[in-house]
Design a protein around this motif. Structure first.
Motif, PDB file in Angstrom:
ATOM      1  N   TYR A  55      10.606  10.000 -16.747  1.00  0.00           N
ATOM      2  CA  TYR A  55      11.975   9.006 -17.403  1.00  0.00           C
ATOM      3  C   TYR A  55      12.823   9.281 -16.074  1.00  0.00           C
ATOM      4  CZ  TYR A  55      10.876   8.656 -22.451  1.00  0.00           C
ATOM      5  OH  TYR A  55      10.539   8.397 -23.805  1.00  0.00           O
TER       6      TYR A  55
ATOM      7  N   GLU B 164      18.127   9.718 -18.520  1.00  0.00           N
ATOM      8  CA  GLU B 164      17.619   9.613 -19.947  1.00  0.00           C
ATOM      9  C   GLU B 164      16.948  11.163 -20.167  1.00  0.00           C
ATOM     10  OE1 GLU B 164      14.530   6.468 -20.458  1.00  0.00           O
ATOM     11  OE2 GLU B 164      15.763   4.945 -19.474  1.00  0.00           O
TER      12      GLU B 164
ATOM     13  N   ALA C 187      17.023   7.576 -27.819  1.00  0.00           N
ATOM     14  CA  ALA C 187      16.478   6.814 -26.845  1.00  0.00           C
ATOM     15  C   ALA C 187      16.576   5.192 -27.130  1.00  0.00           C
ATOM     16  CB  ALA C 187      14.928   7.080 -26.923  1.00  0.00           C
TER      17      ALA C 187
ATOM     18  N   TYR D 218      19.138   4.028 -24.456  1.00  0.00           N
ATOM     19  CA  TYR D 218      18.261   3.687 -23.351  1.00  0.00           C
ATOM     20  C   TYR D 218      17.420   2.549 -23.618  1.00  0.00           C
ATOM     21  CZ  TYR D 218      19.816   8.452 -22.315  1.00  0.00           C
ATOM     22  OH  TYR D 218      20.660   9.292 -22.049  1.00  0.00           O
TER      23      TYR D 218
END
Length: 344
Positions: free
Chosen positions: A39, A43, A287, A291
């Motif tokens: 990642y 992240e 996530a 992200y």
């Protein structure tokens, strides 16, 4: 089929727990573990920070690209240096399984995951999905009197001449997914004929998969092609970008986590707990919200800011075939469509 899969996974879980229980009794377990992750730094750092806060388990990690991570684990095969890896695509996971680099682990909550992406042998655990999409500059659409593209054929229209930006498949995983899904959808000959036609409307190819959406957001081009997480990041930054998906079906990447075969014996329990946590609500929500990766845990529903994954037509994409044909596909693209020497 689902009952058979569920039974198989349950049996594997019981066997894993039995073996690990006996193993853990013999080897005292540390409250920390080591791992490699591919990642991006922000992240992995964000996920590790939250995990450590919620569990008190220490994490030592090294951030690598997916290719570097695969090569390092292979080089360390006789003396593994980390307990686990995560963030790689499931195509990389499958390649590492073929190299006998991974060990099975089945989390107790694996039944919550989208079963389409669960490995029946438990060699890797799916985490999130990122999907190929189009990102169009809203002002450009209005100026041209166009709706956002919803078909790959839309991009061949004369209105898109010199208005498309996409990364080069030799340098970008997102762009290679575009190439691979086109060839899988249409066949090699017809697929490359399409890519040659699309090339006529491409203003520039970039090295990185995220760059085309920035370019479209700034109005330098009308439309970008790439992964949905990168597109949504540009939207989050306030740029006038409209995200849409191909009706013929979109290719995608699935990120994963896995145990390294023969990894440090005293880190197994802590690493297992991290994988359990990665597919739980905290990690899945982070996530998605931070992200822009779609959660594969079907019980987790973060506050929506993107088109729901259920509303996106996913193609029947074969990641194994994609990985196996990458070298040949990229070489053909270089020779017949556009050289990577021209990327910006």
């Amino acid at each position: 089929m689902k009952k058979v899969l569920a039974f198989t996974l349950s049996l594997m879980l019981c066997m894993t727990m039995f073996v690990f229980s006996s193993f853990a009794e013999e080897v005292p377990q540390k409250n920390s573990f080591t791992m490699y992750s591919c990642y991006v730094e922000a992240e992995v750092a964000g996920l590790v920070e939250l995990f450590q806060k919620e569990t008190g388990i220490g994490v030592n990690y090294v951030r690598l690209s997916a290719g570097e991570m695969q090569a390092r684990v292979a080089a360390e095969k006789d003396n593994p240096q980390v307990a686990m890896i995560f963030g790689m695509g499931n195509d990389v996971s499958m390649a590492m399984v073929a190299e006998d680099l991974l060990a099975p682990y089945v989390p107790a909550n694996i039944d919550q995951m989208d079963q389409r992406f669960v490995d029946p042998d438990g060699m890797y655990v799916p985490l999130q999905i990122i999907v190929t999409c189009f990102g169009s500059n809203k002002e450009w659409l209005e100026e041209k009197g166009l709706e956002p593209p919803t078909s790959w054929d839309d991009l061949l229209k004369p209105e898109y001449k010199d208005e498309i930006c996409v990364a080069h498949p030799a340098t970008s995983g997102a762009a290679y997914t575009v190439l691979s899904q086109t060839v899988q959808r249409l066949g090699t000959d017809e697929g490359f004929n399409y890519l040659k036609e699309l090339n006529k409307n491409v203003q520039v190819y970039t090295k990185a998969g995220a760059a085309p959406f920035t370019s479209a957001g700034l109005g330098e081009v009308g439309v970008a092609i790439g992964y949905s997480d990168n597109a949504q990041t540009v939207v989050d930054q306030g740029y006038p970008l409209v995200v849409s998906y191909p009706k013929e079906g979109a290719g995608y990447g699935v990120t994963a986590a896995a145990m390294v075969k023969g990894g440090p014996a005293d880190e197994q329990e802590a690493a297992h707990k991290f994988i359990d946590w990665l597919i739980g609500e905290s990690a899945m929500t982070l996530a998605y919200s931070e992200y822009n990766q779609y959660p594969l845990n079907t019980t987790v529903h973060p506050e929506p800011k993107m088109i729901p994954i259920e509303e996106i037509e996913l193609m029947d994409f074969d990641p194994v075939l994609s990985a196996q044909t990458k070298k040949a596909n990229c070489e053909k693209f270089e020779a017949e469509v556009r050289s990577s020497a021209d990327v910006k």
